[in-house]
Scaffold this motif. Structure first.
Motif, PDB file in Angstrom:
ATOM      1  N   PHE A 189       0.195  -1.607  -8.525  1.00 26.25           N
ATOM      2  CA  PHE A 189       0.513  -2.561  -7.458  1.00 26.25           C
ATOM      3  C   PHE A 189       0.218  -3.967  -7.956  1.00 26.25           C
ATOM      4  CE2 PHE A 189      -3.731  -0.800  -6.832  1.00 26.25           C
ATOM      5  CZ  PHE A 189      -4.530  -1.933  -6.757  1.00 26.25           C
ATOM      6  N   SER A 190       0.705  -4.948  -7.199  1.00 26.01           N
ATOM      7  CA  SER A 190       0.514  -6.340  -7.593  1.00 26.01           C
ATOM      8  C   SER A 190       0.110  -7.180  -6.390  1.00 26.01           C
ATOM      9  CB  SER A 190       1.792  -6.913  -8.211  1.00 26.01           C
ATOM     10  OG  SER A 190       2.850  -6.912  -7.256  1.00 26.01           O
TER      11      SER A 190
ATOM     12  N   ALA B  88       3.128  -2.704  -3.217  1.00 22.68           N
ATOM     13  CA  ALA B  88       3.065  -1.417  -3.898  1.00 22.68           C
ATOM     14  C   ALA B  88       4.347  -0.665  -3.581  1.00 22.68           C
ATOM     15  CB  ALA B  88       1.851  -0.614  -3.444  1.00 22.68           C
ATOM     16  N   ASP B  89       5.174  -0.462  -4.604  1.00 24.83           N
ATOM     17  CA  ASP B  89       6.487   0.148  -4.400  1.00 24.83           C
ATOM     18  C   ASP B  89       7.262  -0.685  -3.374  1.00 24.83           C
ATOM     19  OD1 ASP B  89       5.901   2.182  -6.234  1.00 24.83           O
ATOM     20  OD2 ASP B  89       4.978   3.427  -4.690  1.00 24.83           O
ATOM     21  N   ASP B  90       7.691  -0.068  -2.273  1.00 23.89           N
ATOM     22  CA  ASP B  90       8.449  -0.811  -1.263  1.00 23.89           C
ATOM     23  C   ASP B  90       7.570  -1.215  -0.080  1.00 23.89           C
ATOM     24  OD1 ASP B  90       8.035   1.746  -0.356  1.00 23.89           O
ATOM     25  OD2 ASP B  90      10.043   1.997   0.480  1.00 23.89           O
TER      26      ASP B  90
ATOM     27  N   ARG C 179      -5.068   1.473  -1.021  1.00 27.01           N
ATOM     28  CA  ARG C 179      -4.831   1.948   0.341  1.00 27.01           C
ATOM     29  C   ARG C 179      -3.369   1.791   0.737  1.00 27.01           C
ATOM     30  NH1 ARG C 179      -9.039   2.898   4.003  1.00 27.01           N
ATOM     31  NH2 ARG C 179     -11.041   2.990   2.931  1.00 27.01           N
ATOM     32  N   LEU C 180      -2.715   0.768   0.205  1.00 22.81           N
ATOM     33  CA  LEU C 180      -1.307   0.562   0.525  1.00 22.81           C
ATOM     34  C   LEU C 180      -0.445   1.680  -0.061  1.00 22.81           C
ATOM     35  CD1 LEU C 180       0.629  -1.406   1.949  1.00 22.81           C
ATOM     36  CD2 LEU C 180       0.844  -2.628  -0.227  1.00 22.81           C
TER      37      LEU C 180
END
Length: 484
Positions: free
Chosen positions: A114-115, A143-145, A191-192
């Motif tokens: 993630f960023s 994170a991803d979408d 967590r996301l």
């Protein structure tokens, strides 16, 4: 390598403007636009090892940072960190960080998970002999979408005493209504990646038998406060009944920790925190009572009436949780746990005992109190039975606090049986408590004549429940305690 000591605080998005105005009144604030990428394996090997790995670009250079959790004293984060400049956003793994000790296959499997995109405004603030770096971060985690925004203030001690961090936090709270933050940025990302949780349950507390009892208490209290704050945020966002239950559990665990460790932490602030936590727990009770009534209601009319009262009680609860009394209580408590008077060596002139020694003695005393108070449980009056129920909870929480001291195969098995025995007692006594409280709750809220009100008590065979409770109690007393 350096040690980072910081206090993290949550600030509402609508209060960011006021916080900026305050900061600019202290002097010129810097601004940096930060892009951070966090790396781990898909199985989260680094997170499980207590490590985080990120690279950050600030518009001029890439910096790689590895952080290792050294301890968390209820909001005061103290972590070892290793930093070095790198050529790109991809990490450069060498022998100069804890990563060198990980298996090669783990290092080969590292990938971006993630960023974060963060606007950081910062300033160094002098308070007495202390210098504190204030960073106001507004950003988004991706994170991803999935994505989520956040606003927080970090107070990092550059020099001086940790008390200065909390004094500055209270100064800021008077302006922008802060809450104690218990999550790191890396944890936000992890967590996301997961589905949104309805609650956060108590976490395992890593303790070692030779650890000092002061640090043992600090770790336990921090875990309780973390459970409280994580669930408080969920309650405020979604009014989740399960999160509300876990908020109350977090407070009960914290109050049990204060009672259990009283011989260690009883200083001139102890009674204040004991009484304030009791107040806050009481304020949470009304909504939980409506949750229990709603679950036992057997007619739509009663469910609708209880649901309306529950929403009104939630409105009141949110005002209480937003009050300075509730918010600052957590900040004050974090300071007391981290650097309170009870930590003074003068209070422990005979030398500090280990948490392993303390645990065995404290659990033995707690067990003895429960054993004596619960004798002949089925025949006890309601008040005595309620006291036995509270002692059972305290014994269970204490047993859970110290689980990390009993991890050998035999000890862990005995510990598990003991917890299961306590759970069986609590289940029966909890049912009896709900049944005993229901008529008063119905009458208090004008619901006694509502269709289906009599169904609240349906299926409640108190004689059978009492017998099951006493059987469970006798079964527990017959077990060999895991700490002996």
């Amino acid at each position: 390598m350096g040690k980072e000591i910081e206090l993290k605080l949550q600030v509402a998005p609508e209060a960011v403007g006021l916080a900026l105005q305050w900061g600019e009144a202290q002097g010129e604030m810097s601004r940096r636009d930060l892009h951070s990428v966090y790396f781990d394996t898909t199985g989260r090997s680094l997170a499980m090892a207590g490590l985080s790995l990120r690279t950050r670009y600030d518009g001029a250079r890439y910096v790689q940072t590895v952080k290792a959790a050294q301890g968390r004293a209820a909001g005061l984060f103290a972590r070892e960190e290793w930093e070095k400049e790198v050529a790109s956003e991809w990490p450069e793994l060498g022998s100069d960080t804890p990563l060198a000790g990980l298996p090669p296959q783990t290092l080969d499997a590292l990938a971006p998970l993630f960023s974060l995109e963060v606007v950081r405004r910062g300033i160094d603030i002098a308070r007495g002999s202390s210098i504190i770096e204030l960073a106001l971060d507004t950003g988004v985690v991706v994170a991803d979408d999935r994505r989520t925004e956040f606003c927080e203030i970090e107070l990092e001690l550059k020099s001086g005493e940790p008390h200065a961090l909390f004094a500055l936090a209270r100064e800021l709270d008077a302006l922008v209504s802060l809450r104690l933050e218990v999550m790191t940025k890396s944890e936000r990302g992890y967590r996301l990646l997961d589905a949104a949780a309805e609650s956060a349950k108590a976490e395992f507390i890593p303790l070692s038998a030779g650890q000092g009892v002061q640090e043992g208490f600090a770790a336990i209290a921090a875990a309780c406060m973390r459970q409280y704050r994580l669930n408080e945020d969920i309650v405020l966002r979604r009014r989740s009944p399960e999160a509300l239950h876990q908020v109350r559990v977090g407070l009960r665990r914290l109050r049990s920790a204060l009672a259990l460790f009283k011989p260690v932490v009883d200083d001139d602030r102890y009674a204040y925190f004991r009484d304030e936590l009791k107040w806050l727990a009481g304020e949470l009770g009304d909504v939980r009572d409506f949750d229990v009534l709603f679950g036992r209601a057997r007619s739509n009319q009663l469910r609708i009436a209880v649901a309306r009262l529950r929403e009104e009680a939630h409105d009141t609860l949110e005002e209480i949780l937003a009050s300075a009394r509730a918010r600052v209580l957590m900040i004050d408590l974090a300071e007391w746990v981290a650097v309170g008077p009870w930590r003074s060596a003068a209070q422990h002139a005979d030398g500090e005992i280990s948490v392993g020694e303390f645990a065995a003695d404290a659990l033995e005393k707690s067990f003895r109190k429960f054993k004596n108070s619960s004798k002949g449980l089925a025949g006890l009056g309601e008040e005595d039975r309620h006291e036995a129920r509270k002692l059972a909870k305290r014994l269970r929480y204490g047993s859970e606090f110290f689980a990390g001291l009993y991890t050998g195969k035999k000890a862990a098995k005995r510990h598990g049986r003991f917890i299961d025995g306590l759970q069986a007692i609590q289940d029966q006594l909890g049912t009896l408590n709900d049944v005993a409280a229901a008529p008063g709750l119905l009458a208090k809220n004008g619901l006694g004549d509502t269709e289906g009100a009599d169904g609240v008590l349906s299926g409640a065979d108190t004689t059978d429940t009492l017998e099951k409770a006493e059987t469970a109690r006798d079964g527990l007393i017959g077990l060999k305690p895991f700490w002996r």
